[in-house]
Structure formats: structure tokens, C-alpha cells
Write a protein that holds these residues in place. Structure first.
Motif: not given
Length: 347
Positions: A185-201, A216-224
Motif C-alpha cells: 500500500e505504501k510502495q511504488d511497484v513495477l510489475v513485469i508480466d512476460s507472456g508468450s506474445g508481449t512483455l508488459d510493464l 512485443p517479445a516473448g516465447l513465441n518469438d523464440v519458437y519462430q
């Protein structure tokens, strides 16, 4: 009434379902296939036990959900790798409704099922238009069947929030939707959500979501990248990213990685590592450009299926980062907790 957190992503579907005292959590690859229930597949008696597959009926057609089920039913995989205008895609709408039918029946229910659902979108897709599209999808009951038994999912309330904010709520709330970590409740927080298609901050300042960025980067790019290299050596390999993903997931933790296609068996250990490094470089540069000084945050949280895959890269670069428990399920858990908390607030 069921409470459902439903995270339909490019690579996987996360679900968290509360039915009374029962809590079900699971992930499924974001792929479905059409099946013909009249088609018969013959096998040698006693040599192959038939795999039990849940078949969903929806819109007059029959479907299976998840790559293994698609493969078992000899169907063509239909997925959600497309990032462009995916919420306007009929395929993605079908995937989302099948995911809801699956989630609503996970505890054994059929017939009329009343649910409260919270869904998430990538940061780049969290717009008024996207929310309106999802509300239109679920404005009427989702009617179908599971293994021949009729199912009518009545959506009593739909919540839509950005997926990274779901990660934050997963850390902030317990499974009953109550505050469990007051420090946030008192902190500034950065969330990094690394999905298959996007890296969301996403930045959360004292419980308020203030800024969002997508890379626009994730595991889908690794597979390709891996498939492109395989086809340079073997042009007649017509495997899809789903085939490669299934094989790599089955080899998690192995020292060497192999790819098989017909009579071909190829060691792709070095190829996989090169592809991972290339995509990691893109992800790291994107984060550094958006947040050159991450020390200003009291906490940095990593989640997502790609987050798990790139765990060691993140830890080596940012040792203070906190990995969400079961990172691939963090969004779905946070969505479910959000729906519970919203319900309690309304009460």
C-alpha cells in the motif's frame, strides 16, 4: 455461484475457479481444434489406450481445447499467436468462450451455472474498445455442452483489468480477496508480466495503476526463430510453433533439447539457447529504455509463462527481482482475487 479468474493469453490460458470451498487452478495452451464426432479412428486392440478428451459443443460445432487434446483427436490447431487486432478476431472470441466453458465445468458442474468472471488484457490492449468487445462477447449466456451434457454459463458480472495489475493484486490479496501484504500500500511497484506474445510493464503507485508499457517479445518469438533455422537446414519441415512448443515443454529441465519431425531427429540445444539470447536482448533493451533506473521501485515482481522460461536471465540481471509463485498462474489468481474483492466491496 462460481468466481472465475480467466487469463486468455497468446500462449496459454490460466484459470482460477472458486466453487464454495473448492479452488481449482490450471493452465492450458491457447489452442483449440474442431472435431467431427462421427469420425472413427482405428487402432490395434490392446496396443493403445484411448486418451480421455473433453469435447465441447458450441455454436453447432464440436471442439477440443489444448494442444494435447487437439493432437489426440487428429485435429488442426487454431490458436492466438496473432497480436494484431486479436480482440476483433472470431478465432480469439471462440477461444475465450471455450475457455469459459472449460473453467465453469472444472468442478464437475453442468446445466445452468452462474458465474462472476474477471478477465485480463495485455497492457497495449487495455482500451475502452477492447473492454466493450469483451462485454459484448459475454453479454448473453454462453450456451453449449461438455461431453454431451448441456451447459449454460450465466455471467452475472464481468470485470476486465490489465493483466499486470492482476499480478500486483495476486501479491496484495489472499485467496479470499483480503489484504495480505500491507507493505504494498505504501510502495511504488513495477510489475513485469512476460507472456508468450508481449512483455508488459506496469507501475503501481500506492495502489493506483499509473503507467503501462508493452514490448512485443516473448516465447513465441523464440519458437519462430528456432523454426526458421530448422527450415533453413530442412526446408520440408512443416511443423508449427505448437509442435515445437509441445516438444520443448516435454523436455523442460533437460541438458539437451531435441526436435523430431517424421524421420528427422535434430539436436537444437545450441539453437534454442541462441534464440533465447536474441529475444532476451530485445526484452532487456525494452525494459532499460522504459525504466533506466529501476531502483526507484520498492518492489519489482516478475510473472508470466515467459517469465518462468527467462527466470535465470532476469535473476542474473536484476537479483532483487521477486518471482511470483507459479508465475504462469499469477494473472489468473489476481483476476480471481479482484472479482472476490469487488464482490465484497459491492456487498
Amino acid at each position: 455461484m462460481l468466481t472465475i479468474g480467466l487469463d486468455v493469453g497468446n500462449g496459454s490460458i490460466g484459470l482460477c475457479v472458486r466453487d464454495g470451498d473448492t479452488l481449482v487452478q490450471d493452465t492450458t495452451p491457447s489452442v483449440y481444434g474442431r472435431v467431427d464426432p462421427t469420425r472413427q479412428v482405428l487402432s490395434v486392440p490392446g496396443k493403445s489406450a484411448p486418451r480421455k478428451v473433453d469435447v465441447f459443443t458450441f455454436g453447432g460445432e464440436h471442439f477440443v481445447l489444448g494442444y494435447k487434446n487437439v493432437h489426440a483427436m487428429h485435429s488442426t490447431p487454431i490458436g492466438a499467436y496473432d497480436r494484431e487486432q486479436r480482440y476483433a478476431s472470431r478465432q480469439f472470441e471462440t477461444l475465450a468462450k471455450l475457455a469459459l466453458l472449460d473453467a465453469a465445468t472444472r468442478t464437475g458442474r453442468t446445466g445452468v451455472i452462474e458465474v462472476v468472471v474477471a478477465c485480463g488484457t495485455p497492457s497495449e490492449d487495455f482500451t475502452t474498445r477492447t473492454v466493450e468487445i469483451m462485454q459484448r462477447w459475454f453479454s448473453e449466456p454462453v450456451t453449449g455442452a461438455k461431453n454431451g451434457e448441456q451447459v449454460v454459463v450465466m455471467i452475472k458480472r464481468l470485470e476486465v483489468i490489465p493483466q499486470p495489475f492482476g499480478v500486483f493484486l495476486d501479491a496484495y490479496l489472499d485467496q479470499d480477496g483480503l489484504v495480505v501484504d500491507e507493505e504494498l500500500e505504501k510502495q511504488d511497484v513495477l510489475v513485469i508480466d512476460s507472456g508468450s506474445g508481449t512483455l508488459d510493464l506496469s507501475e503501481i503507485h500506492r495502489l493506483e495503476l499509473t503507467r503501462q508499457t508493452s514490448i512485443p517479445a516473448g516465447l513465441n518469438d523464440v519458437y519462430q526463430l528456432i523454426l526458421e533455422e530448422i527450415r533453413r537446414e530442412e526446408p520440408k519441415v512443416y511443423a508449427t510453433a505448437y509442435d515445437l512448443e509441445a516438444q520443448l515443454r516435454a523436455q523442460d529441465g533437460a541438458q539437451e533439447f531435441w526436435f523430431e519431425y517424421g524421420a528427422l531427429r535434430m539436436n537444437i540445444t545450441n539453437l534454442r539457447e541462441r534464440a533465447m539470447r536474441q529475444v532476451w536482448d530485445r526484452m532487456q533493451q525494452g525494459i532499460q529504455y522504459a525504466y533506466p533506473d529501476r531502483s526507484s521501485f520498492g518492489r519489482v515482481i516478475l510473472a508470466g509463462g515467459s517469465g518462468e522460461a527467462f527466470r535465470n536471465y532476469f535473476l542474473a540481471w536484476m537479483p532483487s527481482i521477486r518471482i511470483a509463485p507459479e508465475p504462469q498462474l499469477a494473472v489468473a489468481r489476481g483476476l480471481y482475487k479482484y472479482a472476490l474483492a469487488q464482490g465484497a466491496e459491492e456487498s
